[in-house]
Scaffold this motif. Structure first.
Motif, PDB file in Angstrom:
ATOM      1  N   LEU A   1      -8.286  12.336   3.265  1.00 41.48           N
ATOM      2  CA  LEU A   1      -7.658  12.056   4.467  1.00 41.48           C
ATOM      3  C   LEU A   1      -6.459  12.934   4.689  1.00 41.48           C
ATOM      4  O   LEU A   1      -6.215  13.257   5.849  1.00 41.48           O
ATOM      5  CB  LEU A   1      -6.847  10.573   4.018  1.00 41.48           C
ATOM      6  N   ILE A   2      -6.049  13.503   3.549  1.00 39.65           N
ATOM      7  CA  ILE A   2      -4.989  14.591   3.707  1.00 39.65           C
ATOM      8  C   ILE A   2      -5.407  15.736   4.260  1.00 39.65           C
ATOM      9  O   ILE A   2      -4.631  16.251   5.055  1.00 39.65           O
ATOM     10  CB  ILE A   2      -4.595  14.938   2.478  1.00 39.65           C
ATOM     11  N   ARG A   3      -6.446  16.378   3.968  1.00 40.67           N
ATOM     12  CA  ARG A   3      -7.097  17.354   4.395  1.00 40.67           C
ATOM     13  C   ARG A   3      -7.720  17.288   5.879  1.00 40.67           C
ATOM     14  O   ARG A   3      -7.454  17.969   6.773  1.00 40.67           O
ATOM     15  CB  ARG A   3      -8.216  17.880   3.450  1.00 40.67           C
ATOM     16  N   LEU A   4      -8.092  15.937   6.149  1.00 38.88           N
ATOM     17  CA  LEU A   4      -8.623  15.793   7.622  1.00 38.88           C
ATOM     18  C   LEU A   4      -7.667  15.550   8.485  1.00 38.88           C
ATOM     19  O   LEU A   4      -7.698  16.262   9.708  1.00 38.88           O
ATOM     20  CB  LEU A   4      -9.678  14.837   7.466  1.00 38.88           C
ATOM     21  N   PHE A   5      -6.626  15.003   8.216  1.00 42.81           N
ATOM     22  CA  PHE A   5      -5.648  14.309   9.010  1.00 42.81           C
ATOM     23  C   PHE A   5      -4.333  15.354   8.972  1.00 42.81           C
ATOM     24  O   PHE A   5      -3.394  14.987   9.934  1.00 42.81           O
ATOM     25  CB  PHE A   5      -5.343  13.034   9.118  1.00 42.81           C
ATOM     26  N   GLY A   6      -4.056  15.770   7.975  1.00 37.96           N
ATOM     27  CA  GLY A   6      -2.680  16.608   7.707  1.00 37.96           C
ATOM     28  C   GLY A   6      -1.708  15.576   7.405  1.00 37.96           C
ATOM     29  O   GLY A   6      -0.464  15.969   7.886  1.00 37.96           O
ATOM     30  N   ILE A   7      -2.038  14.481   6.825  1.00 40.01           N
ATOM     31  CA  ILE A   7      -0.923  13.584   6.421  1.00 40.01           C
ATOM     32  C   ILE A   7      -0.119  13.812   5.132  1.00 40.01           C
ATOM     33  O   ILE A   7      -1.087  14.442   4.346  1.00 40.01           O
ATOM     34  CB  ILE A   7      -1.562  12.371   6.687  1.00 40.01           C
ATOM     35  N   ALA A   8       0.871  13.260   4.612  1.00 36.03           N
ATOM     36  CA  ALA A   8       1.392  13.363   3.397  1.00 36.03           C
ATOM     37  C   ALA A   8       0.472  12.606   2.434  1.00 36.03           C
ATOM     38  O   ALA A   8      -0.243  11.653   2.969  1.00 36.03           O
ATOM     39  CB  ALA A   8       2.717  12.856   3.546  1.00 36.03           C
ATOM     40  N   THR A   9       0.766  12.768   1.191  1.00 35.63           N
ATOM     41  CA  THR A   9       0.320  12.182   0.176  1.00 35.63           C
ATOM     42  C   THR A   9       0.457  10.474   0.136  1.00 35.63           C
ATOM     43  O   THR A   9      -0.515   9.827  -0.140  1.00 35.63           O
ATOM     44  CB  THR A   9       0.541  12.678  -1.336  1.00 35.63           C
ATOM     45  N   THR A  10       1.607  10.169   0.263  1.00 36.79           N
ATOM     46  CA  THR A  10       1.942   8.829   0.119  1.00 36.79           C
ATOM     47  C   THR A  10       1.366   8.016   1.339  1.00 36.79           C
ATOM     48  O   THR A  10       0.904   6.603   1.272  1.00 36.79           O
ATOM     49  CB  THR A  10       3.711   8.624   0.354  1.00 36.79           C
ATOM     50  N   THR A  11       1.399   8.780   2.392  1.00 38.87           N
ATOM     51  CA  THR A  11       0.789   8.038   3.706  1.00 38.87           C
ATOM     52  C   THR A  11      -0.778   7.991   3.604  1.00 38.87           C
ATOM     53  O   THR A  11      -1.359   6.744   4.050  1.00 38.87           O
ATOM     54  CB  THR A  11       0.922   8.920   4.795  1.00 38.87           C
ATOM     55  N   ALA A  12      -1.465   9.132   2.762  1.00 39.81           N
ATOM     56  CA  ALA A  12      -2.909   8.881   2.572  1.00 39.81           C
ATOM     57  C   ALA A  12      -3.043   7.833   1.636  1.00 39.81           C
ATOM     58  O   ALA A  12      -4.076   6.849   1.921  1.00 39.81           O
ATOM     59  CB  ALA A  12      -3.369  10.117   2.036  1.00 39.81           C
ATOM     60  N   MET A  13      -2.320   7.565   0.689  1.00 37.65           N
ATOM     61  CA  MET A  13      -2.323   6.307  -0.317  1.00 37.65           C
ATOM     62  C   MET A  13      -2.144   5.129   0.408  1.00 37.65           C
ATOM     63  O   MET A  13      -3.091   3.993   0.035  1.00 37.65           O
ATOM     64  CB  MET A  13      -1.446   6.677  -1.433  1.00 37.65           C
ATOM     65  N   LYS A  14      -1.232   4.982   1.096  1.00 37.09           N
ATOM     66  CA  LYS A  14      -1.044   3.563   1.762  1.00 37.09           C
ATOM     67  C   LYS A  14      -2.379   3.150   2.614  1.00 37.09           C
ATOM     68  O   LYS A  14      -2.676   2.110   2.616  1.00 37.09           O
ATOM     69  CB  LYS A  14       0.229   3.679   3.025  1.00 37.09           C
ATOM     70  N   TYR A  15      -2.882   4.260   3.243  1.00 33.98           N
ATOM     71  CA  TYR A  15      -4.074   3.953   4.048  1.00 33.98           C
ATOM     72  C   TYR A  15      -5.194   3.683   3.271  1.00 33.98           C
ATOM     73  O   TYR A  15      -6.191   2.654   3.428  1.00 33.98           O
ATOM     74  CB  TYR A  15      -4.532   5.088   4.788  1.00 33.98           C
ATOM     75  N   THR A  16      -5.517   4.449   2.024  1.00 31.36           N
ATOM     76  CA  THR A  16      -6.333   4.105   1.224  1.00 31.36           C
ATOM     77  C   THR A  16      -6.533   2.498   0.456  1.00 31.36           C
ATOM     78  O   THR A  16      -7.116   1.848   0.233  1.00 31.36           O
ATOM     79  CB  THR A  16      -6.511   5.025   0.008  1.00 31.36           C
ATOM     80  N   HIS A  17      -4.971   2.369   0.124  1.00 29.92           N
ATOM     81  CA  HIS A  17      -4.890   0.762  -0.445  1.00 29.92           C
ATOM     82  C   HIS A  17      -4.943  -0.276   0.922  1.00 29.92           C
ATOM     83  O   HIS A  17      -5.273  -1.151   0.374  1.00 29.92           O
ATOM     84  CB  HIS A  17      -3.170   0.846  -0.928  1.00 29.92           C
ATOM     85  N   ALA A  18      -4.653   0.211   1.975  1.00 28.56           N
ATOM     86  CA  ALA A  18      -4.859  -0.989   3.097  1.00 28.56           C
ATOM     87  C   ALA A  18      -6.261  -1.158   3.396  1.00 28.56           C
ATOM     88  O   ALA A  18      -6.734  -2.287   3.577  1.00 28.56           O
ATOM     89  CB  ALA A  18      -4.270  -0.425   4.260  1.00 28.56           C
ATOM     90  N   ALA A  19      -7.137  -0.032   3.239  1.00 21.65           N
ATOM     91  CA  ALA A  19      -8.656  -0.051   3.289  1.00 21.65           C
ATOM     92  C   ALA A  19      -9.392  -0.832   1.979  1.00 21.65           C
ATOM     93  O   ALA A  19     -10.285  -1.224   2.248  1.00 21.65           O
ATOM     94  CB  ALA A  19      -9.183   1.230   3.550  1.00 21.65           C
ATOM     95  N   HIS A  20      -8.847  -0.646   0.765  1.00 22.71           N
ATOM     96  CA  HIS A  20      -9.458  -0.959  -0.207  1.00 22.71           C
ATOM     97  C   HIS A  20      -8.336  -1.932  -1.018  1.00 22.71           C
ATOM     98  O   HIS A  20      -8.113  -1.305  -2.318  1.00 22.71           O
ATOM     99  CB  HIS A  20     -10.064   0.036  -1.085  1.00 22.71           C
TER     100      HIS A  20
END
Length: 50
Positions: free
Chosen positions: A22-41
């Motif tokens: 997610l970080i590489r694809l969307f250029g988002i911060a680590t914490t943001t990527a983790m929040k999306y990952t946690h929300a999805a799973h």
């Protein structure tokens, strides 16, 4: 537009479970990527650190 982007990131998080992807694809911060990952799973997630 923001909602469309958020939906796209969440959809990708559901497919991949990989925050680095997610970080590489969307250029988002680590914490943001983790929040999306946690929300999805939420069953696989530990606590989110702020």
């Amino acid at each position: 537009m923001r909602a469309v982007r958020a939906d796209r990131i969440l959809d990708e998080a559901r497919d991949t479970e990989d925050p680095v992807h997610l970080i590489r694809l969307f250029g988002i911060a680590t914490t943001t990527a983790m929040k999306y990952t946690h929300a999805a799973h939420p069953h696989r997630a530990g606590p989110v650190l702020h």
